[in-house]
Design a protein around this motif. Structure first.
Motif: not given
Length: 419
Positions: A129-130, A256-257, A276-277, A410-411
């Motif tokens: 997701h971005q 994560d930003d 979120s996208f 998790k990454e």
């Protein structure tokens, strides 16, 4: 339906189906894709009564997942002829694509879904997701800082600077594509068809870049990367510098930003929209090949067993065992041994011991893909009830969750391929 790889003789039909479902032949992207990226042998084609019913394109990529580089297929252009729709041909074609990938040693495939609800029942899970961020140049300006210098690329000569920024940006991330000189040059050519590329520099060198277009008084950024925070601030300043000529900036950053925690005046809600996208999905084609050999934490010791239920690829269903051996995961499918163990225990009434472990939980294909790609760890999946426990022993559950988290943490995932 007959399924086969396309040949050069099928090119016009492949183009016609793409034109019907996606862009017209006059579109610059259509022309560039079929001139520079298209190769007949990477297209899987379904025929019914000698006519093309559907096709998909298997774009070859190399992805970095959990510190390893994997060859994979990025599936694009999934299309069904209008006269052949509603018959399940698309699902059948995708199943064949999964089988082909597994035979070629590609343990997973990826795609960017137009409708995730179509792909979730096929065992896909989201792994990227971005953040989609939108604001006016005026409201972005306070977050920016003028870079030492800036340039707009007019050709491929700046690919090394782009690559340097990309490598720094992905250094601590997961799931991204490996880009070499050839792929960078191709990316640049594709972007410059209808858009622009901006590079900003600080005292240390190239610090950030944008792939963007200008449309209807909007700046639409399709890729943003920065080597340092000065690069991000420089890119914000570059976008803000378009005040007067555009009304809105739209850009994307990794999930994560958390920089919005430091935006002024509560900008996240008031001035900058931040949502979120859902972007990229993955599907395992060969679970053993995917997990076997992955490096893991030195704190991980022991083994765990689980049951995979894969309704779309039932041959993948079964009992799997992961063991930690010398800091790496050893993955095995234990169906034969587990069935034999159960049979002997049923007949004899004697427990055969831990050498052939009992599965602790049951998981589906989509959730296993999320676990492999690092989109979630096993405690996440347990909390969300994406696994079903097969043991009532609380201590065993805690052991499995702790071991799985050490094995497969998790990454911070990011990938930004659009074709």
């Amino acid at each position: 339906m007959k399924i086969r790889k396309a040949s050069a003789l099928d090119t016009e039909e492949v183009k016609a189906l793409w034109a019907y479902c996606f862009e017209k032949p006059s579109d610059p992207f259509f022309q560039w894709y079929f001139r520079e990226l298209y190769t007949p042998e990477t297209v899987l084609l379904g025929e019914e009564k000698g006519q093309t019913a559907c096709d998909l394109h298997r774009r070859p990529y190399r992805l970095s997942v959990r510190g390893q580089v994997f060859d994979t297929d990025y599936i694009v252009g999934v299309a069904t002829h209008p006269a052949a729709r509603g018959r399940g041909y698309g699902s059948e074609l995708l199943r064949s694509a999964f089988h082909m990938a597994a035979r070629e040693g590609k343990p997973f495939v990826t795609l960017m879904p137009s409708a995730a609800s179509f792909y979730l029942p096929m065992g896909f899970g989201f792994f990227v997701h971005q953040w989609e961020r939108k604001t006016s140049p005026e409201h972005l300006a306070p977050l920016g800082r003028k870079p030492v210098s800036c340039r707009i690329l007019s050709g491929e000569e700046g690919w090394q600077d782009l690559a340097a920024v990309y490598d720094a940006y992905t250094a601590e991330r997961n799931g991204f594509t490996i880009r070499d000189e050839s792929s960078w040059r191709s990316h640049i050519r594709g972007q410059l068809l209808e858009g622009y590329i901006a590079l900003v520099y600080d005292e240390k060198g190239p610090s950030g870049y944008l792939f963007y277009s200008l449309d209807d008084r909007r700046m639409i950024v399709t890729e943003m990367a920065f080597a340092r925070e000065s690069g991000r601030r420089g890119l914000y300043a570059f976008m803000a510098g378009h005040r007067g000529s555009i009304d809105e900036c739209i850009w994307y950053e990794p999930l994560d930003d958390m920089s919005f925690r430091y935006w002024e005046d509560g900008a996240e809600h008031t001035y900058i929209r931040n949502r979120s996208f859902p972007y990229m999905m993955a599907r395992l084609t060969d679970p053993v090949t995917a997990f076997d050999g992955i490096s893991c934490s030195g704190a991980a010791k022991g083994s765990l067993a689980f049951q995979l239920v894969d309704a779309f690829l039932p041959e993948n269903s079964g009992i799997y065992v992961f063991r930690v051996e010398e800091g790496k995961i050893s993955a095995l499918k234990e169906d034969v041994f587990y069935s034999l163990k159960c049979h002997i225990e049923d007949i004899s009434g004697v427990r055969l011991g831990p050498d052939i472990p009992e599965p602790s939980f049951c998981i589906n294909a989509g959730s296993l893909a999320e676990l492999f790609m690092g989109a979630a760890d096993l405690p996440d999946l347990s909390r969300l009830e994406k696994i079903r426990w097969l043991t009532e022993d609380r201590a065993e559950r805690d052991r499995v969750l702790s071991l799985a988290k050490a094995m497969l943490p998790k990454e911070n995932n990011w990938m930004n391929e659009w074709f």
